[in-house]
Design a protein around this motif. Structure first.
Motif, PDB file in Angstrom:
ATOM      1  N   GLY A  86       0.612  -0.759  -0.388  1.00 20.00           N
ATOM      2  CA  GLY A  86      -0.117  -0.364  -0.156  1.00 20.00           C
ATOM      3  C   GLY A  86       0.791   1.443  -0.493  1.00 20.00           C
ATOM      4  N   GLU A  87       1.908   1.139  -0.140  1.00 15.91           N
ATOM      5  CA  GLU A  87       3.258   2.333  -0.059  1.00 15.91           C
ATOM      6  C   GLU A  87       2.811   3.141  -1.365  1.00 15.91           C
ATOM      7  N   GLY A 164      -8.992  -2.894   2.012  1.00 13.94           N
ATOM      8  CA  GLY A 164      -8.819  -1.099   1.781  1.00 13.94           C
ATOM      9  C   GLY A 164      -8.432  -0.395   3.183  1.00 13.94           C
ATOM     10  N   ALA A 165      -6.969  -0.327   3.681  1.00 13.70           N
ATOM     11  CA  ALA A 165      -6.231  -0.055   4.494  1.00 13.70           C
ATOM     12  C   ALA A 165      -4.569  -0.236   4.664  1.00 13.70           C
ATOM     13  N   ILE A 167      -2.466   1.046   6.678  1.00 22.44           N
ATOM     14  CA  ILE A 167      -1.373   0.720   8.331  1.00 22.44           C
ATOM     15  C   ILE A 167      -1.580  -1.594   8.542  1.00 22.44           C
ATOM     16  N   CYS A 168      -2.382  -2.146   7.111  1.00 20.90           N
ATOM     17  CA  CYS A 168      -2.468  -3.665   7.316  1.00 20.90           C
ATOM     18  C   CYS A 168      -1.147  -4.165   6.475  1.00 20.90           C
ATOM     19  N   GLY A 183      -7.994  -2.450  11.978  1.00 23.78           N
ATOM     20  CA  GLY A 183      -6.066  -3.610  11.363  1.00 23.78           C
ATOM     21  C   GLY A 183      -6.113  -2.142  11.874  1.00 23.78           C
ATOM     22  N   GLU A 184      -5.499  -2.545  13.670  1.00 22.56           N
ATOM     23  CA  GLU A 184      -4.992  -1.409  14.396  1.00 22.56           C
ATOM     24  C   GLU A 184      -4.177  -2.325  15.210  1.00 22.56           C
ATOM     25  N   GLU A 327      -4.862   7.455   7.000  1.00 27.86           N
ATOM     26  CA  GLU A 327      -4.413   6.277   7.214  1.00 27.86           C
ATOM     27  C   GLU A 327      -4.096   5.378   8.484  1.00 27.86           C
ATOM     28  N   CYS A 329      -3.764   4.230  11.835  1.00 25.41           N
ATOM     29  CA  CYS A 329      -4.785   3.799  11.931  1.00 25.41           C
ATOM     30  C   CYS A 329      -5.735   3.971  13.712  1.00 25.41           C
TER      31      CYS A 329
ATOM     32  N   PHE B  58     -13.399   0.721   9.536  1.00 32.82           N
ATOM     33  CA  PHE B  58     -12.323   0.926   9.856  1.00 32.82           C
ATOM     34  C   PHE B  58     -12.095   0.445   8.369  1.00 32.82           C
ATOM     35  N   TYR B  59     -12.043   0.127   7.535  1.00 29.33           N
ATOM     36  CA  TYR B  59     -12.030  -0.677   6.490  1.00 29.33           C
ATOM     37  C   TYR B  59     -12.575   0.904   4.931  1.00 29.33           C
ATOM     38  N   SER B  60     -11.838   0.403   4.622  1.00 28.49           N
ATOM     39  CA  SER B  60     -11.972   2.413   3.242  1.00 28.49           C
ATOM     40  C   SER B  60     -13.252   0.987   2.269  1.00 28.49           C
ATOM     41  N   PHE B  61     -13.066  -0.253   2.288  1.00 28.72           N
ATOM     42  CA  PHE B  61     -14.077  -0.847   0.841  1.00 28.72           C
ATOM     43  C   PHE B  61     -15.130  -1.226   1.393  1.00 28.72           C
ATOM     44  N   PHE B  62     -15.638  -0.582   3.354  1.00 28.55           N
ATOM     45  CA  PHE B  62     -16.873  -0.493   3.183  1.00 28.55           C
ATOM     46  C   PHE B  62     -17.366   0.396   3.623  1.00 28.55           C
ATOM     47  N   ASN B 115      -6.871   5.905  -1.635  1.00 34.11           N
ATOM     48  CA  ASN B 115      -5.115   6.514  -1.462  1.00 34.11           C
ATOM     49  C   ASN B 115      -4.542   5.586  -2.819  1.00 34.11           C
ATOM     50  N   CYS B 116      -3.184   5.206  -2.673  1.00 28.23           N
ATOM     51  CA  CYS B 116      -2.483   4.556  -3.764  1.00 28.23           C
ATOM     52  C   CYS B 116      -2.911   3.183  -4.148  1.00 28.23           C
ATOM     53  N   GLY B 118      -1.538   1.193  -6.271  1.00 29.43           N
ATOM     54  CA  GLY B 118      -0.598   0.684  -7.005  1.00 29.43           C
ATOM     55  C   GLY B 118      -0.053   0.508  -8.506  1.00 29.43           C
TER      56      GLY B 118
END
Lengths: 404, 149
Positions: A86-87, A164-165, A167-168, A183-184, A327, A329, B58-62, B115-116, B118
């Motif tokens: 994800g970077e 979609g995170a 931080i994961c 994803g903490e 991003e 967490c 927490f997750y952006s796809f939700f 965000n990115c 890839g």
């Protein structure tokens, strides 16, 4: 130093959907060798001797990680491949997975043998869902051939998708996600080799790190450690983007210069600065373009974003900090609050309302975040601000409100 | 929404560790995570609604709001920004009449900035559902979107 294909050896050569084309390129020979002729300790020792270090950015010695997990006691042990790339500016793992999923499966099976794991997970980012079928097909074909079975026990691999995170991609947040949670990141110690997934000993390696395993086992640690520098052995795969004529994936021997990569290969012109390591990476001004790329200098996960003279440094910093603020967490306050505060200040500069005091505040804040954040996100988020404050001071000063 | 749909999903994921995968299926099936579904999911896994909601947000796809049939995610990270993703975003806004974060009235499209993803070697890039579109120009947008009408 030249380009050299170790990690990318099969990319564009084999058919990623067809195991037989991989077998024709010595595919699974390393696994057979490891299972038939080497004890788990010998495999681990070979990786240790090779000097291979993690390619996800942290650079931890891979063999040492395996040794710790191998020696740790637990009912189950796990191998995880971190494919949560994800970077910002990184796409090399996507490139590898698209072209050579079999090497990854082979490497995970070797890691499983080395540490005594029965189960492996590939954690694939949600944005790469289109690679899921290809990856599962590679696992299925390998399993059908019986290559995942060994002396009565078996090793199996499951693909888990993210949602979609960014931080994961951090190893402990990734494990939380596989366990079905937010994803903490976790407090460390304990580190994953002693207590990782579900509290069990776990080895977690980046895609590119694992790609190095089969050739090291086949050709030996000595061959591998001849490439590179004192502290960085082998090659590195770079993702080059931004103001270049030929963006793309390049594999170079460790220690090659940034100039060779961005000017000679990617054909950058009129460069102002280069960000090495993505959003969390370091900013290299053009004056230092001859910097060698290695763990002891600058590397990260190998994202290389090139900026030409027309680019506004403050503008880029705002975008970068916005990314981290989104991003984070949120678990630890230095990162959760620090990224927001830093963004607020940067936005003032972009509007021409910065102050000299703001510049000092950013340095202090950066220092606090680097020292006290729980994981790499908060620790590395201020990197580019610190670097641009040093190398492009005049651009910040030009945005200071008159008379303040 | 039918209970059968939900039962089918919850019966596949009986363990706590399956929550993220379970929510992915709910998101795909319903187009969002409805509050009553999250409550039922919590019951089926024997965990608190708060835990399900916490994970779901927490997750952006939700999403907890109903999204369009097609979700457009335009990359806003630096490499795509350098390649003028702004003109791509403007072209989509003009074509669909919605801003980032909004859904068209007919429920066909949601527009998001992400965000990115890839695809920085072929910036600027976006995803529509699971498909990546890269080396975008404002001129390419109407043709791409017409494939989803």
């Amino acid at each position: 130093m030249p380009e050299q294909q170790v990690v990318l050896r099969n990319c564009g050569v084999i058919d990623p959907k067809d195991l037989s084309t991989y077998l024709a390129r010595d595919g699974f020979e390393a696994l057979h060798k490891a299972l038939a002729k080497m004890t788990p300790q010998q495999v681990t020792e070979e990786i240790k001797t090779s000097g291979l270090r993690g390619r996800g950015g942290a650079g931890f010695p891979t063999g040492l990680k395996w040794e710790l997990a191998g020696k740790a006691s637990g009912n189950h042990k796990y191998v995880i491949c971190n494919a949560d790339e994800g970077e910002v500016g990184t796409f090399k793992d996507r490139y590898i997975l698209e072209r050579d999923p079999f090497s990854l499966v082979e490497a995970m099976a070797i890691a499983g043998h080395a540490i005594g794991a029965q189960k492996g997970y590939v954690y694939l980012r949600a944005e790469y869902h289109y690679l899921l079928d290809l990856l599962e097909n590679a696992i299925t074909q390998t399993r059908k051939k019986g290559f995942l079975t060994r002396q009565g026990t078996s090793f199996d691999i499951e693909v888990r998708e993210g949602a979609g995170a960014y931080i994961c991609g951090e190893e402990t947040a990734l494990m939380e996600s596989i366990e079905g949670r937010r994803g903490e990141v976790r407090y460390r110690p304990p580190f994953p080799p002693s207590q990782g997934l579900w509290g069990q000993p776990t080895v977690i390696d980046n895609v590119e790190t694992l790609m190095n395993i089969p050739p090291i086992i086949l050709r030996g640690a000595e061959w591998f450690s001849q490439m590179g520098t004192q502290q960085s052995k082998g090659t590195k795969v770079f993702s080059v983007s931004g103001d270049v004529q030929k963006p793309g994936v390049y594999e170079l021997v460790m220690g090659s210069s940034l100039r060779e990569l961005v000017e000679e290969l990617a054909l950058a012109k009129d460069t102002k600065m280069v960000q090495v390591g993505g959003a969390s990476g370091r900013i290299i001004p053009y004056a230092k373009i001859d910097t060698p790329l290695a763990f002891e200098t600058v590397l990260g996960a190998g994202a290389v974003i090139v900026f030409n003279q027309s680019r506004d440094v403050i503008d880029i910093m705002c975008k970068t900090m916005e990314f981290f603020a989104e991003e984070s967490c949120g678990k630890c306050s230095p990162c959760r609050e620090g990224t927001q505060a830093m963004l607020e200040i940067l936005n003032r500069f972009s509007k021409g309302q910065g102050s000299g005091k703001d510049m000092e505040t950013m340095k202090e804040l950066a220092n606090a975040m680097m020292l006290t954040s729980l994981c790499g996100l908060g620790q590395a988020a201020p990197n580019s601000v610190v670097d641009t404050l040093e190398h492009f001071t005049d651009e910040y000063q030009a945005q200071i409100k008159n008379g303040v | 929404m039918s209970d059968k749909t939900l039962q089918k999903i919850t019966s596949k994921h009986k363990k706590r560790g399956g929550l993220v995968s379970l929510l992915k299926e709910v998101q795909d099936e319903y187009g969002y995570l409805p509050a009553e579904v999250m409550t039922e999911v919590a019951d089926s896994l024997g965990i608190s609604v708060g835990e399900v909601y916490g994970t779901g947000t927490f997750y952006s796809f939700f999403s907890t709001k109903l999204l369009g049939k097609n979700i457009i995610r335009v990359c806003k990270s630096v490499p795509c920004y350098l390649a003028d993703n702004q003109s791509v975003i403007r072209a989509i806004q003009k074509q669909l009449g919605i801003k980032p974060g909004e859904t068209t009235e007919d429920g066909e499209f949601s527009l998001q900035l992400t965000n990115c993803i890839g695809a920085c070697d072929k910036a600027p890039a976006m995803m529509i559902n699971d498909t990546v579109y890269s080396e975008l120009t404002s001129a390419k947008i109407s043709e791409i979107l017409s494939n989803y009408r």
